[in-house]
Design an enzyme around this catalytic site. Structure first.
Site, PDB file in Angstrom:
ATOM      1  N   GLY A 269      29.068   0.625  -1.210  1.00  0.00           N
ATOM      2  CA  GLY A 269      28.891   1.319   0.321  1.00  0.00           C
ATOM      3  C   GLY A 269      27.906   0.306   0.447  1.00  0.00           C
ATOM      4  O   GLY A 269      28.127  -0.113   1.986  1.00  0.00           O
TER       5      GLY A 269
ATOM      6  N   CYS B  82       7.642  13.668  -2.951  1.00  0.00           N
ATOM      7  CA  CYS B  82       7.132  13.803  -4.285  1.00  0.00           C
ATOM      8  C   CYS B  82       8.217  12.599  -4.906  1.00  0.00           C
ATOM      9  O   CYS B  82       8.066  12.410  -5.901  1.00  0.00           O
ATOM     10  CB  CYS B  82       6.799  15.182  -4.740  1.00  0.00           C
TER      11      CYS B  82
HETATM   12  C1  PLP Z   1      26.030   7.541   3.370  1.00  0.00           C
HETATM   13  C2  PLP Z   1      26.442   6.424   2.185  1.00  0.00           C
HETATM   14  N1  PLP Z   1      26.263   5.166   2.367  1.00  0.00           N
HETATM   15  C3  PLP Z   1      26.609   4.348   1.778  1.00  0.00           C
HETATM   16  C4  PLP Z   1      26.110   4.447   0.316  1.00  0.00           C
HETATM   17  C5  PLP Z   1      25.547   3.492  -0.847  1.00  0.00           C
HETATM   18  O1  PLP Z   1      27.042   3.238  -1.587  1.00  0.00           O
HETATM   19  P1  PLP Z   1      26.918   2.334  -3.013  1.00  0.00           P
HETATM   20  O2  PLP Z   1      25.824   3.547  -4.277  1.00  0.00           O
HETATM   21  O3  PLP Z   1      28.161   2.342  -3.383  1.00  0.00           O
HETATM   22  O4  PLP Z   1      26.039   0.907  -2.452  1.00  0.00           O
HETATM   23  C6  PLP Z   1      26.074   5.767  -0.084  1.00  0.00           C
HETATM   24  C7  PLP Z   1      25.819   6.273  -1.283  1.00  0.00           C
HETATM   25  O5  PLP Z   1      24.486   5.791  -2.480  1.00  0.00           O
HETATM   26  C8  PLP Z   1      26.651   6.469   0.929  1.00  0.00           C
HETATM   27  O6  PLP Z   1      25.990   8.023   0.451  1.00  0.00           O
END
Ligand code: PLP
Lengths: 400, 126
Positions: free
Chosen positions: A70, A320
């Site tokens: 992502g 925290c």
């Molecule tokens: C909304 C959103 N975008 C992007 C990511 C990033 O994805 P990745 O961990 O596969 O790089 C995440 C999760 O970590 C996410 O929840």
């Protein structure tokens, strides 16, 4: 007993997916770019996976680029568009995006781009009207996430997409959390770019995809071979890609209904059992697996560790618990004061989550919240005493 | 991440509560930062006869509060004034570096309570 309720962070890989992936480690391991028969078999599997992912968002296979997850998809979308711009140096996004969007935007600002961070309302919605009025003739891209990873709010992409289309500005969405959980239709939503990831849907980590509308130009970020239609170099991660596509195909409407029922049960029971609770996000347009609540007068890291000792995994937006010592930017953006945001608890379920696990969580959290409130000076006061001591403002903390 | 001792004190903190007729009260911290400690003391013959606390905060905020009450109880005022943040952290077998500053305010809260006691006494004596 154990209860894994942190599925928005990542998920268990489905057994069917592990089985499917195994083939690409042990027998069909050839390079999909090779011209021999084994290579062509691998290529066929790659094409199948591409077609499967494309079909799920109403796209064509050649519009899908497989990536390393992502974050990479989000980086490629934003930098890929930005680095081709000569005149248009303005990007619009929202205040509640994932760090992989906000971090990329901050980087682009250093490169001379200007970025508008649209505010959200109490439930976490971006207004389509705000998007439309923020667009100028300098705007290169609008990037608004589909479902928020912390509070689960699902944006109205149809309306935002229309606003972008009306002004002829490309529209990107980070659909990492919503993929297979809420419908995505690139045509209906007027999307030019969509980021997806595998590990939130019971697929392997480190693989994702970016949908890029036909005709949309994108500056390559990883140079080398001509893989992925010459838009992302590197030997394709076929086990990961095939696992991702298989994972996506396994989610059924029944799974979504089941998760939504458990979500509603969790929220209802928390509100029934525990006083002084705030439910964050929208009740109507909410990710089927997301619960996010504030337990007033206590702090989230203390809650997280106590639950963790009892085998329960949740997450919190408390300062925290973060390395930056800043509470969640999402909770701040929906208007919660710092002190309240410290008490947040996110429960994210999956199709594997059982009612027994939820009941164990509910019983435990009810007791733990009461126990931590016993220790908190604010419980009896019924408020967070408004008093500040400048000597103890943390280094690097934003001013209150 | 946390030492065994920190988790022990966090899981069952010692001396939680208020002292309704406390001789001194110390408040330290800031709800905005996520850590606020109230320390209550009862003084008899120049010694801390009772020390109690209420804390809003994370694991280390609660553990340090609990530890400081243990360290201070029974001590003379002068001895208690010499208890430092490092003493509290050491008695807990260490704190993660990031928590040394923000969630290690318990010694300060104790000192503030002693200060408050002295101020009140001066007020009533004068
Ligand atoms: C909304 C959103 N975008 C992007 C990511 C990033 O994805 P990745 O961990 O596969 O790089 C995440 C999760 O970590 C996410 O929840």
């Amino acid at each position: 007993m154990r209860a894994y309720l942190d599925n928005a962070a990542t998920t268990r890989v489905a057994p069917e997916v592990i089985e499917r992936m195994g083939i690409f480690f042990s027998t069909a391991y050839a390079n999909a770019s090779s011209l021999h028969a084994q290579g062509m078999e691998a290529k066929r599997a790659l094409d199948e996976a591409r077609a499967a992912i494309a079909a799920m968002i109403n796209a064509s296979p050649e519009e899908i680029i497989f990536t390393g997850g992502g974050s990479e998809s989000n980086n490629l979308a934003l930098k890929g568009v930005a680095f081709l711009q000569k005149e248009k140096r303005h990007i619009i996004t929202s205040a509640i995006e994932h760090p992989s969007i906000l971090g990329t935007c901050a980087f682009l600002e250093k490169q001379g781009f200007s970025v508008t961070y649209l505010p959200v309302g109490r439930e976490g919605f971006v207004s389509a009207g705000d998007v439309e009025s923020a667009i100028t003739d300098q705007t290169a891209l609008v990037s608004i996430m589909h479902a928020n990873n912390e509070i689960g709010t699902i944006q109205d992409l149809d309306r935002i997409g229309k606003a972008c289309a009306a002004k002829g500005v490309p529209f990107h969405t980070d659909a990492v959390q919503s993929f297979t959980k809420a419908p995505i239709d690139v045509t209906r939503m007027g999307l030019s770019l969509v980021s997806l990831a595998s590990h939130k849907i019971h697929g392997p980590k480190g693989v994702g995809a970016l949908y890029v509308r036909k005709g949309m130009r994108l500056q390559k970020q990883i140079h080398g071979g001509h893989q992925e239609n010459d838009r992302r170099a590197g030997t394709e991660n076929l086990p990961g890609i095939a696992g991702f596509a298989h994972a996506a195909s396994l989610q059924t409407p029944e799974h979504i209904t089941k998760m939504a029922e458990l979500r509603d049960y969790t929220i209802t029971e928390i509100e029934r059992r525990i006083p002084d609770v705030i439910v964050n996000g929208s009740r109507a347009r909410r990710l089927c697996n997301n619960v996010n609540v504030i337990f007033k007068y206590i702090e989230g890291e203390a809650l997280l560790f106590t639950l963790s000792q009892k085998g329960i995994a949740i997450s919190t937006g408390s300062a925290c618990s973060s390395r930056s010592l800043r509470p969640s930017h999402v909770l701040r953006a929906i208007g919660l004061p710092h002190e309240v945001a410290h008490g947040s608890c996110r429960v994210s379920i999956s199709r594997y989550t059982t009612k027994q696990e939820i009941d164990y969580f509910l019983d435990t959290v009810t007791a733990v919240v009461a126990q931590l409130r016993e220790v908190s000076p604010f419980t009896k006061m019924g408020k967070y005493e408004a008093y500040t001591d400048d000597d103890h403002t943390h280094e690097g903390h934003p001013a209150a | 991440m946390y030492s065994r001792k920190v988790m022990e004190h966090f899981a069952s903190p010692h001396n939680v509560g208020e002292i309704p007729d406390a001789d001194g009260v110390g408040k330290v911290g800031n709800p905005v930062c996520g850590d606020v400690m109230f320390v209550y003391i009862k003084v008899k013959d120049g010694r801390l006869e009772d020390v109690r606390f209420k804390t809003f905060g994370c694991v280390s905020a609660i553990a340090t509060s609990s530890m400081v009450t243990d360290l201070a109880k029974g001590k003379t005022l002068a001895e208690a004034e010499r208890i430092t943040r490092d003493d509290v952290a050491d008695a807990l077998e260490g704190l993660p570096p990031i928590k040394m500053h923000c969630s290690n305010l318990a010694a300060d809260a104790l000192h503030a309570a002693i200060e408050d006691y002295k101020k009140k006494r001066k007020g009533s004596a004068g």
